[in-house]
Design a protein around this motif. Structure first.
Motif, PDB file in Angstrom:
ATOM      1  N   ILE A   5      21.834-108.871  60.163  1.00 49.29           N
ATOM      2  CA  ILE A   5      21.723-107.520  59.586  1.00 49.29           C
ATOM      3  C   ILE A   5      20.316-106.998  59.862  1.00 49.29           C
ATOM      4  O   ILE A   5      19.336-107.719  59.668  1.00 49.29           O
ATOM      5  CB  ILE A   5      21.949-107.553  58.054  1.00 49.29           C
ATOM      6  N   GLN A   6      20.243-105.763  60.319  1.00 43.24           N
ATOM      7  CA  GLN A   6      18.933-105.124  60.498  1.00 43.24           C
ATOM      8  C   GLN A   6      19.062-103.660  60.102  1.00 43.24           C
ATOM      9  O   GLN A   6      19.942-102.954  60.603  1.00 43.24           O
ATOM     10  CB  GLN A   6      18.484-105.228  61.962  1.00 43.24           C
ATOM     11  N   THR A   7      18.219-103.215  59.171  1.00 42.13           N
ATOM     12  CA  THR A   7      18.205-101.780  58.866  1.00 42.13           C
ATOM     13  C   THR A   7      16.866-101.202  59.312  1.00 42.13           C
ATOM     14  O   THR A   7      15.833-101.879  59.238  1.00 42.13           O
ATOM     15  CB  THR A   7      18.401-101.499  57.361  1.00 42.13           C
ATOM     16  N   TYR A   8      16.913 -99.978  59.784  1.00 44.02           N
ATOM     17  CA  TYR A   8      15.704 -99.277  60.220  1.00 44.02           C
ATOM     18  C   TYR A   8      15.549 -98.010  59.391  1.00 44.02           C
ATOM     19  O   TYR A   8      16.395 -97.113  59.464  1.00 44.02           O
ATOM     20  CB  TYR A   8      15.799 -98.897  61.698  1.00 44.02           C
ATOM     21  N   GLN A   9      14.495 -97.971  58.572  1.00 41.72           N
ATOM     22  CA  GLN A   9      14.142 -96.758  57.821  1.00 41.72           C
ATOM     23  C   GLN A   9      15.366 -96.163  57.119  1.00 41.72           C
ATOM     24  O   GLN A   9      15.597 -94.952  57.138  1.00 41.72           O
ATOM     25  CB  GLN A   9      13.492 -95.725  58.761  1.00 41.72           C
ATOM     26  N   LEU A  10      16.135 -97.040  56.504  1.00 47.29           N
ATOM     27  CA  LEU A  10      17.388 -96.635  55.843  1.00 47.29           C
ATOM     28  C   LEU A  10      17.068 -95.911  54.539  1.00 47.29           C
ATOM     29  O   LEU A  10      16.299 -96.412  53.722  1.00 47.29           O
ATOM     30  CB  LEU A  10      18.212 -97.886  55.551  1.00 47.29           C
ATOM     31  N   GLU A  18      16.392 -90.107  45.244  1.00 49.81           N
ATOM     32  CA  GLU A  18      16.300 -90.994  46.412  1.00 49.81           C
ATOM     33  C   GLU A  18      16.417 -92.445  45.935  1.00 49.81           C
ATOM     34  O   GLU A  18      15.473 -93.028  45.416  1.00 49.81           O
ATOM     35  CB  GLU A  18      14.960 -90.773  47.144  1.00 49.81           C
ATOM     36  N   VAL A  19      17.607 -93.008  46.104  1.00 50.38           N
ATOM     37  CA  VAL A  19      17.896 -94.351  45.589  1.00 50.38           C
ATOM     38  C   VAL A  19      17.338 -95.421  46.520  1.00 50.38           C
ATOM     39  O   VAL A  19      16.874 -96.469  46.071  1.00 50.38           O
ATOM     40  CB  VAL A  19      19.419 -94.532  45.398  1.00 50.38           C
ATOM     41  N   LEU A  20      17.410 -95.174  47.828  1.00 53.84           N
ATOM     42  CA  LEU A  20      16.777 -96.068  48.804  1.00 53.84           C
ATOM     43  C   LEU A  20      15.716 -95.285  49.553  1.00 53.84           C
ATOM     44  O   LEU A  20      16.013 -94.255  50.160  1.00 53.84           O
ATOM     45  CB  LEU A  20      17.796 -96.607  49.808  1.00 53.84           C
ATOM     46  N   LYS A  21      14.498 -95.758  49.513  1.00 53.58           N
ATOM     47  CA  LYS A  21      13.422 -95.141  50.281  1.00 53.58           C
ATOM     48  C   LYS A  21      13.389 -95.839  51.638  1.00 53.58           C
ATOM     49  O   LYS A  21      13.970 -96.916  51.773  1.00 53.58           O
ATOM     50  CB  LYS A  21      12.105 -95.261  49.519  1.00 53.58           C
ATOM     51  N   PRO A  22      12.736 -95.261  52.668  1.00 53.12           N
ATOM     52  CA  PRO A  22      12.866 -95.841  54.022  1.00 53.12           C
ATOM     53  C   PRO A  22      12.759 -97.369  54.025  1.00 53.12           C
ATOM     54  O   PRO A  22      11.695 -97.921  53.759  1.00 53.12           O
ATOM     55  CB  PRO A  22      11.711 -95.175  54.780  1.00 53.12           C
ATOM     56  N   LEU A  23      13.882 -98.002  54.305  1.00 53.39           N
ATOM     57  CA  LEU A  23      14.006 -99.442  54.086  1.00 53.39           C
ATOM     58  C   LEU A  23      14.215-100.170  55.410  1.00 53.39           C
ATOM     59  O   LEU A  23      15.158 -99.884  56.139  1.00 53.39           O
ATOM     60  CB  LEU A  23      15.221 -99.690  53.162  1.00 53.39           C
ATOM     61  N   ASP A  24      13.321-101.105  55.702  1.00 56.33           N
ATOM     62  CA  ASP A  24      13.495-102.008  56.839  1.00 56.33           C
ATOM     63  C   ASP A  24      13.817-103.379  56.263  1.00 56.33           C
ATOM     64  O   ASP A  24      12.993-103.975  55.574  1.00 56.33           O
ATOM     65  CB  ASP A  24      12.214-102.086  57.679  1.00 56.33           C
ATOM     66  N   PHE A  25      15.022-103.844  56.544  1.00 57.72           N
ATOM     67  CA  PHE A  25      15.501-105.080  55.929  1.00 57.72           C
ATOM     68  C   PHE A  25      16.284-105.847  56.977  1.00 57.72           C
ATOM     69  O   PHE A  25      17.079-105.264  57.709  1.00 57.72           O
ATOM     70  CB  PHE A  25      16.404-104.709  54.741  1.00 57.72           C
ATOM     71  N   SER A  26      16.027-107.135  57.084  1.00 50.92           N
ATOM     72  CA  SER A  26      16.788-107.912  58.066  1.00 50.92           C
ATOM     73  C   SER A  26      17.200-109.252  57.470  1.00 50.92           C
ATOM     74  O   SER A  26      16.552-109.761  56.558  1.00 50.92           O
ATOM     75  CB  SER A  26      15.955-108.144  59.335  1.00 50.92           C
ATOM     76  N   ILE A  61      21.638 -98.840  60.889  1.00 49.81           N
ATOM     77  CA  ILE A  61      21.969-100.249  60.615  1.00 49.81           C
ATOM     78  C   ILE A  61      22.465-100.876  61.902  1.00 49.81           C
ATOM     79  O   ILE A  61      23.244-100.268  62.642  1.00 49.81           O
ATOM     80  CB  ILE A  61      23.129-100.364  59.601  1.00 49.81           C
ATOM     81  N   GLN A  62      22.033-102.115  62.129  1.00 51.97           N
ATOM     82  CA  GLN A  62      22.632-102.908  63.196  1.00 51.97           C
ATOM     83  C   GLN A  62      23.231-104.169  62.582  1.00 51.97           C
ATOM     84  O   GLN A  62      22.610-104.811  61.736  1.00 51.97           O
ATOM     85  CB  GLN A  62      21.578-103.305  64.239  1.00 51.97           C
ATOM     86  N   LEU A  63      24.453-104.490  63.010  1.00 49.45           N
ATOM     87  CA  LEU A  63      25.092-105.744  62.621  1.00 49.45           C
ATOM     88  C   LEU A  63      25.260-106.579  63.880  1.00 49.45           C
ATOM     89  O   LEU A  63      25.805-106.084  64.879  1.00 49.45           O
ATOM     90  CB  LEU A  63      26.463-105.483  61.987  1.00 49.45           C
ATOM     91  N   PHE A  64      24.772-107.804  63.855  1.00 49.39           N
ATOM     92  CA  PHE A  64      24.845-108.691  65.026  1.00 49.39           C
ATOM     93  C   PHE A  64      24.298-108.000  66.282  1.00 49.39           C
ATOM     94  O   PHE A  64      24.851-108.133  67.369  1.00 49.39           O
ATOM     95  CB  PHE A  64      26.285-109.167  65.261  1.00 49.39           C
ATOM     96  N   GLY A  65      23.245-107.212  66.099  1.00 50.23           N
ATOM     97  CA  GLY A  65      22.589-106.570  67.242  1.00 50.23           C
ATOM     98  C   GLY A  65      23.257-105.312  67.755  1.00 50.23           C
ATOM     99  O   GLY A  65      22.808-104.710  68.722  1.00 50.23           O
ATOM    100  N   GLU A  74      32.000-105.882  64.840  1.00 53.68           N
ATOM    101  CA  GLU A  74      31.002-106.692  64.137  1.00 53.68           C
ATOM    102  C   GLU A  74      31.259-106.670  62.623  1.00 53.68           C
ATOM    103  O   GLU A  74      31.049-107.655  61.945  1.00 53.68           O
ATOM    104  CB  GLU A  74      29.586-106.182  64.437  1.00 53.68           C
ATOM    105  N   LYS A  75      31.727-105.504  62.133  1.00 50.70           N
ATOM    106  CA  LYS A  75      31.971-105.401  60.685  1.00 50.70           C
ATOM    107  C   LYS A  75      33.050-106.398  60.253  1.00 50.70           C
ATOM    108  O   LYS A  75      33.036-106.896  59.135  1.00 50.70           O
ATOM    109  CB  LYS A  75      32.361-103.968  60.320  1.00 50.70           C
ATOM    110  N   LYS A  76      33.966-106.703  61.181  1.00 46.99           N
ATOM    111  CA  LYS A  76      35.028-107.667  60.865  1.00 46.99           C
ATOM    112  C   LYS A  76      34.460-109.081  60.696  1.00 46.99           C
ATOM    113  O   LYS A  76      35.120-109.961  60.144  1.00 46.99           O
ATOM    114  CB  LYS A  76      36.094-107.664  61.964  1.00 46.99           C
ATOM    115  N   ARG A  77      33.261-109.293  61.197  1.00 44.37           N
ATOM    116  CA  ARG A  77      32.623-110.613  61.061  1.00 44.37           C
ATOM    117  C   ARG A  77      31.865-110.735  59.737  1.00 44.37           C
ATOM    118  O   ARG A  77      31.214-111.735  59.482  1.00 44.37           O
ATOM    119  CB  ARG A  77      31.661-110.847  62.235  1.00 44.37           C
ATOM    120  N   MET A  78      31.960-109.692  58.909  1.00 43.21           N
ATOM    121  CA  MET A  78      31.290-109.677  57.602  1.00 43.21           C
ATOM    122  C   MET A  78      32.346-109.776  56.503  1.00 43.21           C
ATOM    123  O   MET A  78      33.437-109.228  56.631  1.00 43.21           O
ATOM    124  CB  MET A  78      30.521-108.368  57.411  1.00 43.21           C
TER     125      MET A  78
END
Length: 305
Positions: A5-10, A18-26, A61-65, A74-78
């Motif tokens: 999982i990778q999020t960019y400035q989500l 604003e519930v989520l502020k720019p979020l980078d999470f992996s 968002i990126q899932l599995f790249g 990829e979503k089916k792999r979650m």
């Protein structure tokens, strides 16, 4: 290590909030990543975005790249358990999973029996869902997540409302899935002491912002034990400590108190050293800054040194 999982400035806004502020999470393959935050911190919102139940306001968002536009496969792999699944109360575990198997297009019927075996419900063939304990219901929820053979599970508060035994069952199950099936797990909970027994990484979130991101080792370091002592002469005690232990880490606090951060295993010798050299020890105890305190310090702004 592969990134799952990778999020960019989500970001996510509900009207002006604003519930989520720019979020980078992996999340990397093989991790058990604990997302820790109070109600309203943004945990469930992030999970719902990952599951496709909500759309982000901005960011990617990126899932599995793969980016979200190309990540349908990829979503089916979650596997997601974000709210307790709506199982049929009068159905058995097999009947419930058969309904979802058909609905989700899982081809192999035998997969139902495999997942019930994995979560320890294989022997509950006749019992209807309405007669399940809370722990059994949660395990069936995890079985449903496993139906499509996912590489990653995202679980929102799976131990909420469980008794001690139920929590232990879920913990053992998740560790088994991670270690034996190599399933990556992202889990949120309020029960921090429990997460400490399970997770390999701890991400603290407050007001939609990640305020700390720690490995298990780093967290152990932050919540390690220390010696707290009160003496009649802290200056003399400090000199004795420095002479006896070249690498001693300590702090002299007000009211003749001293905290020692290392050499905790030598507490008896330290006590003897001070007493033998004429320092009166009024109080001597070993204390640990626990995860609960550390978390409160982060999310409520109380700083722990």
């Amino acid at each position: 290590m592969n990134t799952i999982i990778q999020t960019y400035q989500l970001t996510k806004k509900f009207k002006e909030d604003e519930v989520l502020k720019p979020l980078d999470f992996s999340v990397k393959k093989g991790e058990i990543c604990a997302l820790i935050g109070k109600n309203g911190a943004g945990k469930s919102t992030l999970f719902k975005i990952l599951a496709g139940q909500l759309f982000p306001t901005t960011g990617e968002i990126q899932l599995f790249g793969k980016s979200s536009k190309e990540s349908e496969n990829e979503k089916k792999r979650m596997g997601f358990m974000i709210e307790t699944p709506a199982f049929f109360p009068d159905f058995t575990a097999v009947q419930n999973l058969e309904y979802f198997r058909i609905q989700r297009g899982v081809v192999e019927k035998k997969r139902i029996y495999e997942v019930l075996e994995i979560v320890g419900l294989a022997n509950e063939k006749k019992k209807q869902f309405k007669d399940y304990s809370m722990g059994m219901k949660q395990r069936l929820g995890i079985a449903l997540c496993l139906l499509s053979n996912p590489d990653c599970l995202v679980l929102d508060e799976p131990i909420n409302g469980l008794d001690v035994e139920g929590i232990m069952e879920i913990r053992r199950l998740l560790l088994k899935l991670n270690q034996e099936k190599n399933i990556t797990i992202v889990i949120s909970s309020h029960i921090l002491t429990e997460l400490k027994l399970l997770a390999t990484r701890f991400v603290f979130i407050k007001d939609g912002v990640i305020v700390d991101d720690l490995s298990k080792e780093a967290l152990e370091e932050k919540s390690r034990k220390q010696i707290l002592l009160t003496v009649d002469d802290s200056v003399k005690a400090a000199q004795l400590l420095e002479r006896a232990y070249a690498d001693i880490q300590f702090k002299v606090l007000p009211n003749q108190a001293i905290t020692i951060q290392n050499h905790v295993e030598s507490s008896g010798k330290i006590n003897r050293l001070l007493v033998d050299n004429g320092v009166m020890v009024k109080e001597f105890r070993i204390e640990a800054l626990n995860l609960e305190e550390y978390f409160l310090g982060l999310v409520e702004g109380n700083k722990h040194d």
